[in-house]
Design an enzyme around this catalytic site. Structure first.
Site, mmCIF file in Angstrom:
data_model
loop_
_atom_site.group_PDB
_atom_site.id
_atom_site.type_symbol
_atom_site.label_atom_id
_atom_site.label_comp_id
_atom_site.label_asym_id
_atom_site.label_seq_id
_atom_site.Cartn_x
_atom_site.Cartn_y
_atom_site.Cartn_z
ATOM 1 N N ASP A 1 0.855 -1.191 0.000
ATOM 2 C CA ASP A 1 0.000 0.000 0.000
ATOM 3 C C ASP A 1 0.883 1.229 0.000
ATOM 4 O O ASP A 1 2.111 1.135 -0.056
ATOM 5 C CB ASP A 1 -0.975 -0.021 1.193
ATOM 6 C CG ASP A 1 -2.323 0.578 0.797
ATOM 7 O OD1 ASP A 1 -2.335 1.759 0.399
ATOM 8 O OD2 ASP A 1 -3.336 -0.120 0.860
ATOM 9 N N GLU B 1 -9.599 2.776 -5.566
ATOM 10 C CA GLU B 1 -9.242 4.131 -5.160
ATOM 11 C C GLU B 1 -8.004 4.667 -5.893
ATOM 12 O O GLU B 1 -7.111 5.237 -5.282
ATOM 13 C CB GLU B 1 -9.011 4.167 -3.641
ATOM 14 C CG GLU B 1 -10.253 3.785 -2.850
ATOM 15 C CD GLU B 1 -10.041 3.752 -1.346
ATOM 16 O OE1 GLU B 1 -10.943 4.219 -0.642
ATOM 17 O OE2 GLU B 1 -8.995 3.275 -0.881
ATOM 18 N N HIS C 1 -2.737 3.127 -4.603
ATOM 19 C CA HIS C 1 -2.209 2.576 -3.344
ATOM 20 C C HIS C 1 -0.780 2.071 -3.535
ATOM 21 O O HIS C 1 -0.415 0.998 -3.062
ATOM 22 C CB HIS C 1 -3.119 1.457 -2.825
ATOM 23 C CG HIS C 1 -4.403 1.978 -2.238
ATOM 24 N ND1 HIS C 1 -4.456 2.560 -0.985
ATOM 25 C CD2 HIS C 1 -5.656 2.005 -2.725
ATOM 26 C CE1 HIS C 1 -5.720 2.921 -0.733
ATOM 27 N NE2 HIS C 1 -6.467 2.613 -1.779
HETATM 28 C C1 ACM Z 1 -10.882 -0.577 0.070
HETATM 29 O O1 ACM Z 1 -11.374 -0.528 1.201
HETATM 30 N N1 ACM Z 1 -10.303 0.484 -0.457
HETATM 31 C C2 ACM Z 1 -10.893 -1.799 -0.697
#
Ligand code: ACM
Length: 544
Positions: free
Chosen positions: A180, A318, A251
């Site tokens: 991440d 995201e 991420h």
């Molecule tokens: C997530 O909670 N962004 C998968």
């Protein structure tokens, strides 16, 4: 030792109690199919008994025999039948996995002492269990738990312990969130800086991202490839699949900090980036270049060597598109490939790796954002922003794992009020999780069959150690386990009072396992944290 009431979690399909008891002691023998040494060893570890292997005709007189058997003709490979009565325990599974789950039920019948690492039985006393006949099989093939080891690292032994906890709940997927913005946790031989640089951050936001506090200590850690082999092997012995997650194209700030050329270098000076020290969604995403694709192909080549899982999770959630909008390189890629816009570019990214994995006999799983701009042909969708993504994917003929944040995000607070340690997100109680239904009613039968399972997701922004992870995860993971395994009626008809009664037995097991669960009476004073770390409940959006 008294005979325990069964109080089984998850509840089996059928449980028949018959008159009589069954005694297991130092004279008890074991009959097991060839090649199942680890099942025999598992039973010895649980009971502390020697359990020598003996064929039926060698077993002596009055002594109890445990017979493990695989019967491929059973309805389902994970199904089992467990019968216990005077002198005989039989566990028959549709495959070895079924036998293993049957052993988990036997363990619960033995009582909480069977969940200790060392227990009095090792010194010789007998185990006494009620005579029972259990018929059981799981509702879903994918019964999962996501552990985020990127936001806060959990050392290998903690992961092995979680595998034990999953097995005790008949859960069979550990979704390991390995990368991440805040950390890269997997050794990759081809790219040592991913862990040399990417596994450490200089400091950490303490609590919710709006909190003004910092933990000034560097935080980090990673799994060597030997660690991963050990984790995967330990999981396999427990019939658990470890699904690795390498998050792309968002991420990814830790990876970009380690290798600045992975980022959008025509938009930002990526050489100035560090592993992120706070929470939220970083704008520093991967550049859509051939070099980046080649880099991740090399990473994934090592991932495939380490993880035999048929599924590989590539995130896809995201991914902020601002840098792509500003990047001449990204815009040129959109134009050259006729992708239309940045959503199409994300789809192009995921589609590349969908084909790459498929060519190697694996399947891509991604968060529901991978629906945007077109879903890659073979992709499975983890539906997290609610049910909608899962419904759309199932209708389009894709497999779905239902894990909506509104229901099964275990980082979210489990009670209202100001007492919860670092309260974030929605309030989701044990009862809420118990009443979570993975298959939305609007799906047809054929579409519903696309929902291959469910999982609870444990994100670790505000849970910096095992105690905090335990507190958020339990007891709610026990409810999720029952949702995933048992054939429960519709949410409103579920007998929560009966579940709570069975939980009174299960808390004793969790105690014996050393799990720092949230007590039903609420957090202990030492578990409470100053409100400044959390987020006020009024209108709180769910994002950390
Ligand atoms: C997530 O909670 N962004 C998968």
């Amino acid at each position: 030792m008294s005979i325990q009431e069964p109080r089984l979690i998850p509840q089996p399909r059928q449980l028949g109690l018959v008159d009589g008891i069954c005694v297991l002691d130092d004279h008890t023998t074991l009959e097991a199919p060839p090649g199942t040494h680890h099942l025999a060893q598992h039973l010895r570890d649980i009971t502390g008994l020697p359990l020598p292997v003996a064929a039926a005709d060698e077993a002596a007189g009055e002594n109890t025999r445990i017979v493990l058997r695989v019967d491929g003709a059973r309805s389902h490979p994970e199904s089992y039948r467990l019968t216990a009565g005077p002198g005989l325990v039989t566990i028959e599974g549709g495959a070895e996995a079924g036998v293993f789950w049957g052993i988990q039920t036997l363990r619960q019948l033995l009582g909480p002492e069977a969940f200790r690492k060392t227990h009095p039985a090792a010194a010789g006393p007998a185990w006494r269990i009620p005579a029972v006949a259990v018929e059981d099989e799981p509702r879903f093939a994918w019964r999962g738990f996501l552990l985020d080891v990127a936001r806060h690292f959990m050392p290998k032994d903690g992961v092995l312990r979680y595998l034990d906890l999953l097995a005790a709940h008949k859960l069979n997927v550990l979704h390991l969130h390995l990368t991440d913005d805040q950390g890269w946790r997997l050794e990759v031989r081809a790219f040592p800086r991913l862990t040399e640089v990417g596994s450490w951050r200089a400091r950490t936001k303490l609590g919710h991202r709006a909190s003004p506090l910092w933990d000034p200590r560097p935080h980090g850690g990673y799994y060597t490839q030997d660690d991963i082999r050990e984790i995967v092997a330990y999981a396999a012995e427990r019939h658990i699949t470890v699904v690795p997650e390498i998050d792309i194209p968002g991420h990814s700030q830790a990876a970009v900090a380690a290798y600045p050329e992975l980022g959008n270098t025509d938009v930002v000076d990526t050489t100035a980036l560090t592993v992120w020290d706070t929470w939220g969604i970083s704008p520093n995403v991967l550049a859509p270049t051939d070099a980046v694709l080649a880099f991740y192909e090399q990473v994934l080549t090592e991932v495939l060597e380490l993880f035999p899982s048929p599924y590989v999770h590539l995130g896809g959630d995201e991914c902020l598109k601002d840098q792509w909008r500003a990047s001449a390189t990204a815009q040129a890629r959109i134009a050259a490939e006729g992708l239309g816009d940045e959503e199409g570019l994300q789809s192009w990214f995921m589609g590349h790796f969908d084909r790459w994995l498929a060519a190697r006999g694996r399947r891509l799983v991604g968060w529901d954002e991978i629906l945007e701009g077109g879903l890659a042909a073979g992709a499975t969708v983890s539906s997290w922003r609610g049910y909608a993504g899962g419904i759309a994917a199932a209708r389009a003929g894709h497999d779905v794992v239902m894990c909506p944040e509104q229901q099964v995000y275990l980082d979210h607070r489990q009670a209202p009020g100001t007492d919860e340690p670092v309260p974030i997100g929605y309030v989701r109680t044990l009862e809420d999780v118990y009443r979570f239904e993975p298959v939305p009613p609007e799906l047809t039968e054929a579409e519903a069959a696309r929902v291959i399972g469910t999982q609870a997701n444990m994100w670790t922004e505000v849970t910096e150690n095992q105690q905090r992870v335990d507190y958020q995860t339990f007891p709610r993971l026990a409810a999720l386990a029952e949702v995933a395994w048992s054939d429960l009626p519709a949410p409103a008809e579920r007998d929560y009072a009966a579940f709570e009664r069975r939980m009174t037995g299960h808390y004793l097991r969790l105690d014996a396992l050393g799990v720092d669960y949230r007590p039903p009476s609420g957090p202990y004073p030492w578990q409470r944290r100053p409100g400044i770390l959390g987020r006020p409940i009024e209108g709180a959006p769910p994002i950390v």
